[in-house]
Design a protein around this motif. Structure first.
Motif, PDB file in Angstrom:
ATOM      1  N   PHE A  89       0.833  -1.195   0.000  1.00  0.00           N
ATOM      2  CA  PHE A  89       0.000   0.000   0.000  1.00  0.00           C
ATOM      3  C   PHE A  89       0.872   1.252   0.000  1.00  0.00           C
ATOM      4  N   HIS A  90       2.111   1.131   0.468  1.00  0.00           N
ATOM      5  CA  HIS A  90       3.023   2.270   0.490  1.00  0.00           C
ATOM      6  C   HIS A  90       3.534   2.628  -0.903  1.00  0.00           C
ATOM      7  N   ASP A  91       3.256   1.780  -1.898  1.00  0.00           N
ATOM      8  CA  ASP A  91       3.669   2.070  -3.272  1.00  0.00           C
ATOM      9  C   ASP A  91       2.880   3.231  -3.865  1.00  0.00           C
ATOM     10  N   ARG A  92       1.733   3.530  -3.289  1.00  0.00           N
ATOM     11  CA  ARG A  92       0.881   4.625  -3.782  1.00  0.00           C
ATOM     12  C   ARG A  92       0.770   5.686  -2.690  1.00  0.00           C
ATOM     13  N   PRO A  93       1.538   6.769  -2.799  1.00  0.00           N
ATOM     14  CA  PRO A  93       1.450   7.821  -1.783  1.00  0.00           C
ATOM     15  C   PRO A  93       0.160   8.624  -1.942  1.00  0.00           C
ATOM     16  N   PRO A  94      -0.205   9.384  -0.930  1.00  0.00           N
ATOM     17  CA  PRO A  94      -1.376  10.261  -1.061  1.00  0.00           C
ATOM     18  C   PRO A  94      -1.176  11.270  -2.195  1.00  0.00           C
ATOM     19  N   ALA A  95      -2.262  11.736  -2.769  1.00  0.00           N
ATOM     20  CA  ALA A  95      -2.187  12.706  -3.865  1.00  0.00           C
ATOM     21  C   ALA A  95      -1.426  13.957  -3.440  1.00  0.00           C
ATOM     22  N   SER A  96      -1.509  14.309  -2.162  1.00  0.00           N
ATOM     23  CA  SER A  96      -0.810  15.504  -1.680  1.00  0.00           C
ATOM     24  C   SER A  96       0.703  15.347  -1.752  1.00  0.00           C
ATOM     25  N   GLU A  97       1.209  14.117  -1.843  1.00  0.00           N
ATOM     26  CA  GLU A  97       2.652  13.876  -1.927  1.00  0.00           C
ATOM     27  C   GLU A  97       3.112  13.565  -3.351  1.00  0.00           C
ATOM     28  N   MET A  98       2.171  13.498  -4.290  1.00  0.00           N
ATOM     29  CA  MET A  98       2.516  13.187  -5.684  1.00  0.00           C
ATOM     30  C   MET A  98       3.008  14.469  -6.359  1.00  0.00           C
ATOM     31  N   PRO A  99       3.877  14.337  -7.363  1.00  0.00           N
ATOM     32  CA  PRO A  99       4.327  15.535  -8.080  1.00  0.00           C
ATOM     33  C   PRO A  99       3.146  16.182  -8.807  1.00  0.00           C
ATOM     34  N   HIS A 100       3.105  17.494  -8.791  1.00  0.00           N
ATOM     35  CA  HIS A 100       2.026  18.233  -9.433  1.00  0.00           C
ATOM     36  C   HIS A 100       2.571  19.055 -10.592  1.00  0.00           C
ATOM     37  N   ALA A 101       1.756  19.194 -11.615  1.00  0.00           N
ATOM     38  CA  ALA A 101       2.089  20.103 -12.697  1.00  0.00           C
ATOM     39  C   ALA A 101       1.834  21.526 -12.199  1.00  0.00           C
ATOM     40  N   SER A 102       2.320  22.467 -12.906  1.00  0.00           N
ATOM     41  CA  SER A 102       2.120  23.863 -12.540  1.00  0.00           C
ATOM     42  C   SER A 102       0.630  24.192 -12.535  1.00  0.00           C
ATOM     43  N   VAL A 103       0.152  24.759 -11.445  1.00  0.00           N
ATOM     44  CA  VAL A 103      -1.257  25.125 -11.338  1.00  0.00           C
ATOM     45  C   VAL A 103      -1.598  26.196 -12.369  1.00  0.00           C
ATOM     46  N   ALA A 104      -0.717  27.156 -12.540  1.00  0.00           N
ATOM     47  CA  ALA A 104      -0.956  28.214 -13.522  1.00  0.00           C
ATOM     48  C   ALA A 104      -1.012  27.634 -14.930  1.00  0.00           C
ATOM     49  N   ARG A 105      -0.098  26.699 -15.233  1.00  0.00           N
ATOM     50  CA  ARG A 105      -0.073  26.082 -16.557  1.00  0.00           C
ATOM     51  C   ARG A 105      -1.332  25.267 -16.789  1.00  0.00           C
ATOM     52  N   GLU A 106      -1.794  24.524 -15.754  1.00  0.00           N
ATOM     53  CA  GLU A 106      -3.035  23.757 -15.881  1.00  0.00           C
ATOM     54  C   GLU A 106      -4.218  24.680 -16.129  1.00  0.00           C
ATOM     55  N   ALA A 107      -4.282  25.799 -15.403  1.00  0.00           N
ATOM     56  CA  ALA A 107      -5.406  26.724 -15.534  1.00  0.00           C
ATOM     57  C   ALA A 107      -5.436  27.386 -16.903  1.00  0.00           C
ATOM     58  N   SER A 108      -4.261  27.661 -17.471  1.00  0.00           N
ATOM     59  CA  SER A 108      -4.209  28.336 -18.769  1.00  0.00           C
ATOM     60  C   SER A 108      -4.403  27.376 -19.934  1.00  0.00           C
ATOM     61  N   GLY A 109      -4.272  26.071 -19.665  1.00  0.00           N
ATOM     62  CA  GLY A 109      -4.398  25.084 -20.736  1.00  0.00           C
ATOM     63  C   GLY A 109      -3.125  24.929 -21.534  1.00  0.00           C
ATOM     64  N   ALA A 110      -2.032  25.561 -21.089  1.00  0.00           N
ATOM     65  CA  ALA A 110      -0.754  25.477 -21.789  1.00  0.00           C
ATOM     66  C   ALA A 110      -0.140  24.100 -21.584  1.00  0.00           C
ATOM     67  N   PRO A 111       0.669  23.625 -22.524  1.00  0.00           N
ATOM     68  CA  PRO A 111       1.340  22.323 -22.351  1.00  0.00           C
ATOM     69  C   PRO A 111       2.309  22.351 -21.169  1.00  0.00           C
ATOM     70  N   ASP A 112       2.655  21.169 -20.664  1.00  0.00           N
ATOM     71  CA  ASP A 112       3.527  21.071 -19.491  1.00  0.00           C
ATOM     72  C   ASP A 112       4.950  21.547 -19.764  1.00  0.00           C
ATOM     73  N   ALA A 113       5.473  21.261 -20.932  1.00  0.00           N
ATOM     74  CA  ALA A 113       6.864  21.625 -21.224  1.00  0.00           C
ATOM     75  C   ALA A 113       6.899  22.911 -22.046  1.00  0.00           C
ATOM     76  N   PRO A 114       7.865  23.784 -21.750  1.00  0.00           N
ATOM     77  CA  PRO A 114       7.979  24.996 -22.563  1.00  0.00           C
ATOM     78  C   PRO A 114       8.329  24.632 -24.010  1.00  0.00           C
ATOM     79  N   GLN A 115       7.774  25.346 -24.959  1.00  0.00           N
ATOM     80  CA  GLN A 115       8.031  25.058 -26.370  1.00  0.00           C
ATOM     81  C   GLN A 115       9.080  26.043 -26.887  1.00  0.00           C
ATOM     82  N   ASP A 116       9.806  25.595 -27.907  1.00  0.00           N
ATOM     83  CA  ASP A 116      10.798  26.477 -28.519  1.00  0.00           C
ATOM     84  C   ASP A 116      10.081  27.614 -29.217  1.00  0.00           C
TER      85      ASP A 116
END
Length: 115
Positions: free
Chosen positions: A86-113
């Motif tokens: 069960f320790h293989d799955r940490p709580p969502a609060s401990e999982m890596p998160h994408a940028s909140v601002a990037r998620e809200a804007s709909g922009a892709p996760d990685a910066p584009q050239d």
């Protein structure tokens, strides 16, 4: 813990919820909310990758819990033999998160050239 094949009483109560409410970790990536009226019977069985919940009563409600990693659980012997925990799955609060601002804007996760 409850011994196998035993009947066990659960005392619970809430002002606005007349049913007993249980939160049970059923697998590495799953947890259930179980709401049961008075004198209901819940059967908990061992399965290869966690626990299985059953009842013969129509009044018992099962719901998926959104963050299974936040629910503590005891590893079962079959899980240990498969090197699962069960320790293989940490709580969502401990999982890596994408940028909140990037998620809200709909922009892709990685910066584009830019040209």
């Amino acid at each position: 813990s409850v011994p196998a094949n035993a009947i066990y009483a659960i005392t619970t109560g809430w002002m606005n919820e007349p049913r007993a409410t249980l939160l049970i970790r059923t697998g590495v990536d799953s947890a259930k909310i179980v709401r049961m009226p008075h004198s209901s019977r819940l059967i908990v069985m061992l399965k290869p990758h966690g626990l299985e919940l059953e009842t013969e009563e129509e009044e018992v409600a099962f719901e998926d819990f959104a963050d299974p990693g936040a629910v503590p659980g005891h590893d079962t012997i079959p899980m240990a033999l498969r090197h699962e925990s069960f320790h293989d799955r940490p709580p969502a609060s401990e999982m890596p998160h994408a940028s909140v601002a990037r998620e809200a804007s709909g922009a892709p996760d990685a910066p584009q050239d830019r040209e």
